[in-house]
Design a protein around this motif. Sequence first.
Motif, mmCIF file in Angstrom:
data_model
loop_
_atom_site.group_PDB
_atom_site.id
_atom_site.type_symbol
_atom_site.label_atom_id
_atom_site.label_comp_id
_atom_site.label_asym_id
_atom_site.label_seq_id
_atom_site.Cartn_x
_atom_site.Cartn_y
_atom_site.Cartn_z
ATOM 1 N N ARG A 306 0.836 -1.197 0.000
ATOM 2 C CA ARG A 306 0.000 0.000 0.000
ATOM 3 C C ARG A 306 0.869 1.245 0.000
ATOM 4 O O ARG A 306 1.761 1.393 0.844
ATOM 5 C CB ARG A 306 -0.923 0.019 1.215
ATOM 6 C CG ARG A 306 -1.898 1.202 1.232
ATOM 7 C CD ARG A 306 -2.845 1.087 2.416
ATOM 8 N NE ARG A 306 -3.899 2.089 2.364
ATOM 9 C CZ ARG A 306 -3.846 3.286 2.952
ATOM 10 N NH1 ARG A 306 -2.763 3.628 3.638
ATOM 11 N NH2 ARG A 306 -4.860 4.115 2.867
ATOM 12 N N PRO A 311 -2.905 5.929 -1.951
ATOM 13 C CA PRO A 311 -3.311 4.521 -2.038
ATOM 14 C C PRO A 311 -3.619 4.055 -3.463
ATOM 15 O O PRO A 311 -3.432 2.865 -3.770
ATOM 16 C CB PRO A 311 -4.551 4.456 -1.150
ATOM 17 C CG PRO A 311 -4.367 5.565 -0.172
ATOM 18 C CD PRO A 311 -3.683 6.670 -0.934
ATOM 19 N N SER A 556 -7.424 -5.238 4.165
ATOM 20 C CA SER A 556 -8.566 -4.414 4.562
ATOM 21 C C SER A 556 -8.247 -2.931 4.420
ATOM 22 O O SER A 556 -9.120 -2.086 4.612
ATOM 23 C CB SER A 556 -8.941 -4.713 6.019
ATOM 24 O OG SER A 556 -7.839 -4.466 6.882
ATOM 25 N N SER A 558 -7.752 0.633 2.791
ATOM 26 C CA SER A 558 -8.388 1.295 1.659
ATOM 27 C C SER A 558 -7.356 1.578 0.572
ATOM 28 O O SER A 558 -6.317 2.176 0.820
ATOM 29 C CB SER A 558 -9.035 2.612 2.101
ATOM 30 O OG SER A 558 -9.520 3.298 0.960
ATOM 31 N N GLY A 560 -8.679 2.949 -2.288
ATOM 32 C CA GLY A 560 -9.402 3.929 -3.080
ATOM 33 C C GLY A 560 -10.338 3.310 -4.097
ATOM 34 O O GLY A 560 -10.236 2.137 -4.458
ATOM 35 N N TYR A 563 -11.928 -0.239 -4.324
ATOM 36 C CA TYR A 563 -11.229 -0.983 -3.286
ATOM 37 C C TYR A 563 -11.137 -0.201 -1.981
ATOM 38 O O TYR A 563 -10.214 -0.389 -1.192
ATOM 39 C CB TYR A 563 -9.832 -1.363 -3.775
ATOM 40 C CG TYR A 563 -9.838 -1.992 -5.147
ATOM 41 C CD1 TYR A 563 -10.493 -3.194 -5.385
ATOM 42 C CD2 TYR A 563 -9.223 -1.357 -6.231
ATOM 43 C CE1 TYR A 563 -10.518 -3.763 -6.651
ATOM 44 C CE2 TYR A 563 -9.242 -1.916 -7.491
ATOM 45 C CZ TYR A 563 -9.888 -3.118 -7.713
ATOM 46 O OH TYR A 563 -9.915 -3.674 -8.964
ATOM 47 N N ALA A 564 -12.120 0.667 -1.738
ATOM 48 C CA ALA A 564 -12.108 1.484 -0.520
ATOM 49 C C ALA A 564 -12.219 0.619 0.727
ATOM 50 O O ALA A 564 -11.749 1.006 1.801
ATOM 51 C CB ALA A 564 -13.239 2.507 -0.565
ATOM 52 N N ARG A 565 -12.860 -0.532 0.619
ATOM 53 C CA ARG A 565 -12.980 -1.442 1.762
ATOM 54 C C ARG A 565 -12.001 -2.604 1.673
ATOM 55 O O ARG A 565 -12.125 -3.583 2.409
ATOM 56 C CB ARG A 565 -14.414 -1.952 1.891
ATOM 57 C CG ARG A 565 -15.392 -0.838 2.301
ATOM 58 C CD ARG A 565 -16.738 -1.387 2.698
ATOM 59 N NE ARG A 565 -16.663 -2.395 3.746
ATOM 60 C CZ ARG A 565 -16.466 -2.126 5.042
ATOM 61 N NH1 ARG A 565 -16.303 -0.872 5.442
ATOM 62 N NH2 ARG A 565 -16.422 -3.107 5.919
ATOM 63 N N GLY A 566 -11.048 -2.482 0.777
ATOM 64 C CA GLY A 566 -10.029 -3.511 0.671
ATOM 65 C C GLY A 566 -10.124 -4.287 -0.632
ATOM 66 O O GLY A 566 -11.000 -4.061 -1.473
ATOM 67 N N ALA A 588 -12.957 -6.623 -5.423
ATOM 68 C CA ALA A 588 -13.274 -5.653 -4.366
ATOM 69 C C ALA A 588 -13.855 -6.389 -3.158
ATOM 70 O O ALA A 588 -14.764 -7.212 -3.304
ATOM 71 C CB ALA A 588 -14.268 -4.619 -4.885
ATOM 72 N N GLU A 590 -15.779 -5.315 -0.899
ATOM 73 C CA GLU A 590 -17.201 -5.027 -0.671
ATOM 74 C C GLU A 590 -18.086 -5.969 -1.474
ATOM 75 O O GLU A 590 -19.218 -6.271 -1.059
ATOM 76 C CB GLU A 590 -17.535 -3.574 -1.003
ATOM 77 C CG GLU A 590 -17.440 -3.203 -2.469
ATOM 78 C CD GLU A 590 -17.943 -1.789 -2.720
ATOM 79 O OE1 GLU A 590 -18.610 -1.235 -1.825
ATOM 80 O OE2 GLU A 590 -17.672 -1.252 -3.798
ATOM 81 N N ARG A 600 -20.511 -5.519 8.443
ATOM 82 C CA ARG A 600 -19.521 -4.477 8.146
ATOM 83 C C ARG A 600 -19.152 -3.745 9.425
ATOM 84 O O ARG A 600 -19.932 -3.611 10.324
ATOM 85 C CB ARG A 600 -20.085 -3.489 7.131
ATOM 86 C CG ARG A 600 -20.405 -4.144 5.793
ATOM 87 C CD ARG A 600 -20.922 -3.169 4.778
ATOM 88 N NE ARG A 600 -19.954 -2.113 4.493
ATOM 89 C CZ ARG A 600 -19.970 -1.379 3.389
ATOM 90 N NH1 ARG A 600 -20.887 -1.591 2.465
ATOM 91 N NH2 ARG A 600 -19.094 -0.434 3.190
#
Length: 600
Positions: A306, A311, A556, A558, A560, A563-566, A588, A590, A600
């Motif tokens: 990362r 990110p 997990s 972020s 961006g 892929y904000a939640r990984g 993604a 999510e 979540r």
Amino acid sequence: MRAVLTVVALAAAFAARAQVLPTIPPGARDVAAVPGGWLALEKNALQLVGGDARARLPIRGRQLDVRRDGDGALAIVIDANAERAVPVRVAGGTLQALPPLPETGFGIEAACLYRDAQRLVHVFLVAKDGQAEQWLLGDGAAPARRMRRLALPPNVKHCRVDDADATLYVAEEGAGLWAYRADAEGPPARQIVDLTAPFGRLAGGAGALAVLPGGVAALDDKGILHAWRHADGRWLRLPPQAGKRGHLAVDGEGRLLAQDASGWRSVPLGLKAPSLPAALPVVLPRAQTEPVARAGDAADDPAIWRNQRDPAQSRILGTNKKQGLLVYDLQGRQTQLLEAGRLNNVDVRQDVAFGAERFDLALATNRDENAMVLFAIGGDGVVTEAARLPTELAEIYGTCLYRPASGGLDAFVNDKDGRYLHYRIERQDGRFAARVVRRFRTASQPEGCVADEDSGQLFVGEERRGLWVLPADAERAPQLSMVLPVGGLLAADVEGVGIYRAPGGSYLVVSSQGSNSYVVLDARAPYRVRGAFRIGLNAADGIDGTSETDGLEVTSASLGGAYARGMLVVQDGFKRLPDGPQNFKLVAWEDIERALDLPR
């Protein structure tokens, strides 16, 4: 003589029970049931008949197959003049020829449709010499695209697909009936259904085919109808029936139709659709990396770095077992190749402290030298080799990293014989070094592992037995406890293992290679299994699904955008759409949360 009398008696009994179907034109070469009627392929036209439907599409065609679609249907016909496959839309009592598939470069002898578990429609095109291609049909917004090339027997005259269990049946003239995997993911595989005499019961080979609930039927060269019940990967013969002609069909209720001297008749066989296991949820990849530069089994294991400042500029590291270390951006574009030898597994840890020095490091196992190769990752994501650290192992294989609370870096590396060595990576006089601080082993071949720095646990996968846990701390006894044995959702080989770390609950993700799926379970005892999923074909973006995954990694953090939640990254054992060298798929997190209804 007794066998002939038995066939004749069966035929007579069948004729007494059969129902003549008068709506099918007697001159039809091939027929298929569609909502509200029948498609009939005649010498110079495809006709829609039955009820008030009376539509005609001029074409000198051969081969006809259909998949229903609500109140309509999609058919495939071979234009015999152009040697092109032509999809035909059946809707509202009309026939609409869609754009033909691109030229294959070979004459098409057989064609058949396949609707996969995602409800996407494919077509198989087969040449006389055994060349074959599988195409994904377009949906109007996208053109048809070739999924893969495959090799089938020569002189295939007919093919049909059982969508329920993804089995492609092909009838080889003069030889017999074969069953292949219809799903493009995974390795090619085939089985014999039946052969010509004296090796089987077919006279002169198999001709026309029909797929039925729970089985398949075929005509041989003497007009004898053969049928087989399919269960548990075996085909059980049903009594043959004589007196048929060149074609078979299936009506809208799944009943078999066959031609005899009086026309088309229904044929009662008493087959029942088998109960199939519930399908796993499917998530779609958001992106894929460029293929590796070597064919065959080459790509193996990914890791994620990362970029703390930006990110979106993070990197994916992937091993090529025939070349070295690959570096990709989040769009899947290759940014670096480090030809460091036959690297198998790789793992990353960031902000590793050695006294006043701090590093972002990756470590990979080198099978040429049975060594660990340490890489430094700069703030801009550029990777450079930092050290080669020898090991005691004879066949080094998998690895994972762990940051002890006291600082520094530990590496776990394993051998195909089950041995694990726990190394402490140290920094001495500006150079990296390693020493063994602990040893343990599994009973058989391991590979994937992951360390949870929050709980101080190490999870190791034993390919044939399951997932184990033991303390990651070098000062504690390496007592292994079973977390999840092979069976049920987890199928051997157990391959890549990753951990999604989250405040509300962390999850382990395990590659269940034998079922082309991924199991998700809690990373804390009692290790509740949350479910499993497959990675499917993203038709809109032209990305195939995954199969036979070796390594994976999940984060997990972020990154961006989507892929904000990984993100989950997995190796794909078979690159399709089109065929090519292996690569890595990006998913993604999510989408996984949604598919498995994870909190979540």
